[in-house]
Design a protein around this motif. Structure first.
Motif, mmCIF file in Angstrom:
data_model
loop_
_atom_site.group_PDB
_atom_site.id
_atom_site.type_symbol
_atom_site.label_atom_id
_atom_site.label_comp_id
_atom_site.label_asym_id
_atom_site.label_seq_id
_atom_site.Cartn_x
_atom_site.Cartn_y
_atom_site.Cartn_z
ATOM 1 N N ALA A 87 0.243 -1.245 0.326
ATOM 2 C CA ALA A 87 0.132 -0.187 -0.006
ATOM 3 C C ALA A 87 1.213 0.928 -0.002
ATOM 4 O O ALA A 87 1.132 2.094 -0.472
ATOM 5 C CB ALA A 87 -1.087 0.173 1.266
ATOM 6 N N ALA A 88 1.990 0.892 0.740
ATOM 7 C CA ALA A 88 2.811 2.060 0.705
ATOM 8 C C ALA A 88 3.227 3.032 -0.725
ATOM 9 O O ALA A 88 3.799 4.142 -0.782
ATOM 10 C CB ALA A 88 4.422 2.062 1.497
ATOM 11 N N TRP A 89 3.575 2.082 -1.426
ATOM 12 C CA TRP A 89 4.615 1.962 -2.330
ATOM 13 C C TRP A 89 3.313 2.128 -3.416
ATOM 14 O O TRP A 89 3.734 3.183 -4.839
ATOM 15 C CB TRP A 89 5.520 0.574 -3.095
ATOM 16 N N ALA A 90 2.189 1.647 -3.546
ATOM 17 C CA ALA A 90 1.141 1.988 -4.029
ATOM 18 C C ALA A 90 0.721 3.906 -3.755
ATOM 19 O O ALA A 90 0.794 4.546 -4.979
ATOM 20 C CB ALA A 90 0.081 1.519 -3.826
ATOM 21 N N TYR A 91 0.684 3.910 -2.755
ATOM 22 C CA TYR A 91 0.329 5.878 -2.221
ATOM 23 C C TYR A 91 1.680 6.441 -3.017
ATOM 24 O O TYR A 91 1.183 6.991 -3.430
ATOM 25 C CB TYR A 91 0.782 5.816 -0.211
ATOM 26 N N MET A 92 3.206 6.341 -3.040
ATOM 27 C CA MET A 92 4.430 6.671 -3.125
ATOM 28 C C MET A 92 4.121 6.756 -5.077
ATOM 29 O O MET A 92 4.303 8.581 -5.668
ATOM 30 C CB MET A 92 5.652 6.001 -3.647
ATOM 31 N N ASP A 93 3.746 6.076 -4.848
ATOM 32 C CA ASP A 93 3.260 5.772 -6.683
ATOM 33 C C ASP A 93 2.454 6.969 -7.000
ATOM 34 O O ASP A 93 2.163 8.148 -8.069
ATOM 35 C CB ASP A 93 2.487 4.990 -7.570
ATOM 36 N N ALA A 94 1.677 7.546 -6.636
ATOM 37 C CA ALA A 94 0.262 8.199 -6.589
ATOM 38 C C ALA A 94 0.862 9.054 -6.480
ATOM 39 O O ALA A 94 0.931 10.668 -7.196
ATOM 40 C CB ALA A 94 -0.551 7.447 -5.939
ATOM 41 N N LEU A 95 1.534 9.287 -5.419
ATOM 42 C CA LEU A 95 2.021 11.073 -4.528
ATOM 43 C C LEU A 95 2.919 11.544 -5.799
ATOM 44 O O LEU A 95 2.991 12.905 -6.017
ATOM 45 C CB LEU A 95 2.515 10.516 -3.590
ATOM 46 N N HIS A 96 3.690 10.981 -6.738
ATOM 47 C CA HIS A 96 4.575 10.472 -7.383
ATOM 48 C C HIS A 96 4.344 11.483 -8.655
ATOM 49 O O HIS A 96 5.305 12.743 -8.978
ATOM 50 C CB HIS A 96 4.915 9.289 -8.137
ATOM 51 N N GLU A 97 2.710 12.215 -9.338
ATOM 52 C CA GLU A 97 2.138 12.785 -10.009
ATOM 53 C C GLU A 97 1.868 13.655 -9.204
ATOM 54 O O GLU A 97 2.243 14.660 -10.685
ATOM 55 C CB GLU A 97 1.243 11.739 -10.094
ATOM 56 N N ASN A 98 2.501 14.131 -8.263
ATOM 57 C CA ASN A 98 1.850 15.692 -7.931
ATOM 58 C C ASN A 98 2.842 16.054 -7.406
ATOM 59 O O ASN A 98 3.194 17.587 -6.687
ATOM 60 C CB ASN A 98 0.866 15.187 -6.482
ATOM 61 N N VAL A 99 4.291 15.758 -7.276
ATOM 62 C CA VAL A 99 5.679 16.450 -6.922
ATOM 63 C C VAL A 99 6.213 16.892 -8.053
ATOM 64 O O VAL A 99 6.133 16.339 -8.741
ATOM 65 C CB VAL A 99 6.695 14.878 -6.831
ATOM 66 N N ALA A 100 6.879 17.946 -7.756
ATOM 67 C CA ALA A 100 7.377 19.136 -8.520
ATOM 68 C C ALA A 100 8.816 19.062 -8.428
ATOM 69 O O ALA A 100 9.296 18.610 -9.696
ATOM 70 C CB ALA A 100 7.244 19.969 -7.985
ATOM 71 N N ALA A 101 9.286 17.674 -7.446
ATOM 72 C CA ALA A 101 10.959 18.275 -7.311
ATOM 73 C C ALA A 101 11.148 17.607 -6.025
ATOM 74 O O ALA A 101 10.296 17.331 -5.430
ATOM 75 C CB ALA A 101 11.930 18.605 -7.693
ATOM 76 N N TYR A 102 11.988 16.555 -5.967
ATOM 77 C CA TYR A 102 13.133 15.290 -4.938
ATOM 78 C C TYR A 102 14.202 16.271 -4.591
ATOM 79 O O TYR A 102 14.724 15.939 -5.509
ATOM 80 C CB TYR A 102 13.406 14.014 -4.982
ATOM 81 N N VAL A 103 14.233 16.893 -3.861
ATOM 82 C CA VAL A 103 15.055 17.792 -2.854
ATOM 83 C C VAL A 103 16.289 16.970 -2.413
ATOM 84 O O VAL A 103 15.899 16.294 -1.795
ATOM 85 C CB VAL A 103 15.258 19.181 -3.022
ATOM 86 N N PRO A 104 17.894 17.592 -2.688
ATOM 87 C CA PRO A 104 18.683 16.649 -1.687
ATOM 88 C C PRO A 104 18.339 16.805 -0.087
ATOM 89 O O PRO A 104 19.233 15.977 0.663
ATOM 90 C CB PRO A 104 20.613 17.426 -2.059
ATOM 91 N N GLY A 105 17.877 18.220 0.582
ATOM 92 C CA GLY A 105 18.071 18.616 2.387
ATOM 93 C C GLY A 105 16.410 18.154 2.199
ATOM 94 O O GLY A 105 15.469 18.595 1.812
ATOM 95 N N GLY A 106 16.679 18.006 3.684
ATOM 96 C CA GLY A 106 15.110 17.857 4.672
ATOM 97 C C GLY A 106 14.826 19.555 4.793
ATOM 98 O O GLY A 106 13.527 19.295 4.828
ATOM 99 N N SER A 107 15.485 20.902 5.033
ATOM 100 C CA SER A 107 14.923 21.534 5.478
ATOM 101 C C SER A 107 14.139 22.553 3.761
ATOM 102 O O SER A 107 13.439 23.151 4.158
ATOM 103 C CB SER A 107 15.995 22.337 5.880
ATOM 104 N N GLU A 108 15.007 22.229 2.798
ATOM 105 C CA GLU A 108 15.058 22.904 1.019
ATOM 106 C C GLU A 108 13.209 22.786 1.245
ATOM 107 O O GLU A 108 12.139 23.659 0.894
ATOM 108 C CB GLU A 108 15.742 22.419 0.788
ATOM 109 N N PRO A 109 12.099 21.258 1.595
ATOM 110 C CA PRO A 109 11.151 21.766 0.634
ATOM 111 C C PRO A 109 10.183 22.614 1.445
ATOM 112 O O PRO A 109 9.442 23.413 0.971
ATOM 113 C CB PRO A 109 10.091 19.968 1.302
ATOM 114 N N CYS A 110 10.111 22.494 3.553
ATOM 115 C CA CYS A 110 9.571 23.437 3.847
ATOM 116 C C CYS A 110 10.626 24.985 3.184
ATOM 117 O O CYS A 110 9.715 26.139 3.435
ATOM 118 C CB CYS A 110 9.868 23.632 5.220
#
Length: 342
Positions: A189-212
């Motif tokens: 279920a988690a991989w299925a969730y991430m597959d769906a979330l991937h459609e909304n993600v603009a970018a995966y960025v290197p650091g944990g602070s950057e998205p905020c």
């Protein structure tokens, strides 16, 4: 007279070659850390005041980068101490025999879940951090996007291109969020969730602070990050809500450990003793709401009161053991949209 002058010149040359630490009668300790940059100077100053024989030389990087570096250096370690490194990474290093068995003095005063619970004792927790959504309310209003309450709310089609997330291979925050989904939803279920979330993600960025930071600046609506970066951005006036999902969130803890086989073990252990003290925890509490020493933390009113209660029942050993497998699968599915490949 000439002989005395020659001896003085030779002494000065020897001191210059030895470097500032030797000239000051101190021993340089190389400390690998994933602490936030603003924490480094206050913590270094406090360590050097408490342990005057030590000079702290930081090497700072994000958790994933540090983890890969330490594994790569296993045959010839360069760090004397690991301070502010994810406990899940330290568990990997423990399994590889890279950590010294050491129980710091005073560790009994800490909250139990911050103590290494499985022999041999090699690491001690400092603070805990948890996954949150930095939700820009102004951007959401413009795009008519409802505030999320559950992780599944991030699948809202209106959020397409409006989600930024940390890359789990380079960011401890990113990995902790992914590992939390896998534990609470079940892997399929988690991989299925991430597959769906991937459609909304603009970018995966290197650091944990950057998205905020992206959400705080209005460049995205939802930035997946960690609690204290969200609190810092909100305190600075950013128009964000700090969302701790109702269905629970993954977490990890920063910890301290002594690297095995290094030449200054006794001194590194004294720094580890300081790192579990009330004084040290008071410094951690400037940046983190959840720290190891009870009664020290005093988070600002903007910090979500329910945050700690929504931390999942987390298996840190499982996170450490399965990290290579999880990251390989994550990269296979999603790496094409990474902002930068770690």
């Amino acid at each position: 007279m000439r002989g005395a002058l020659v001896r003085r010149v030779l002494l000065l040359a020897a001191l210059a070659l030895a470097g500032p630490a030797a000239a000051a009668g101190r021993t340089r300790l190389t400390v690998y850390t994933a602490l936030e940059p603003e924490q480094l100077d206050p913590i270094r100053s406090a360590i050097e005041a408490a342990v005057p024989e030590a000079e702290i030389a930081w090497l700072r990087a994000s958790t994933g980068v540090l983890t890969e570096r330490i594994v790569a250096e296993a045959g010839a370690p360069r760090a004397d101490l690991l301070l502010g490194v994810a406990a899940t990474s330290l568990l990997q290093f423990e399994a590889a025999g890279l950590l010294e068995t050491y129980r710091p003095a005073g560790v009994e005063a800490l909250r139990p879940f911050f103590r290494d619970g499985v022999p041999p004792y090699t690491w001690t927790g400092m603070d805990a951090y948890l996954g949150v959504v930095c939700f820009n309310t102004e951007g959401a209003a413009r795009h008519r996007i409802s505030r999320p309450s559950f992780w599944r709310d991030l699948l809202n089609p209106a959020l397409k291109g409006q989600v930024v997330m940390p890359h789990p291979a380079s960011s401890g925050t990113g990995y902790m969020i992914v590992a939390g989904w896998l534990q609470t939803m079940g892997e399929d279920a988690a991989w299925a969730y991430m597959d769906a979330l991937h459609e909304n993600v603009a970018a995966y960025v290197p650091g944990g602070s950057e998205p905020c930071r992206e959400a705080a600046a209005g460049r995205t609506v939802a930035g997946l990050s960690f609690d204290m970066r969200a609190a810092a951005e909100k305190a600075a006036g950013a128009p964000i809500d700090i969302v701790v999902p109702v269905d629970g969130t993954g977490w990890d803890q920063e910890a301290v450990a002594v690297v095995a086989g290094r030449p200054h073990l006794a001194l590194a252990k004294r720094v580890a003793d300081w790192a579990v003290s009330r004084e040290a925890n008071a410094l951690y509490a400037r940046s983190f709401a959840i720290v190891a020493y009870p009664g020290v933390s005093d988070p600002a009113p903007i910090y979500p009161a329910h945050a700690e209660a929504r931390m999942i029942r987390n298996d840190l050993a499982w996170m450490a053991r399965n990290r290579p497998r999880i990251l390989a699968e994550w990269r296979r599915r999603y790496d094409g949209r990474a902002a930068a490949t770690p």
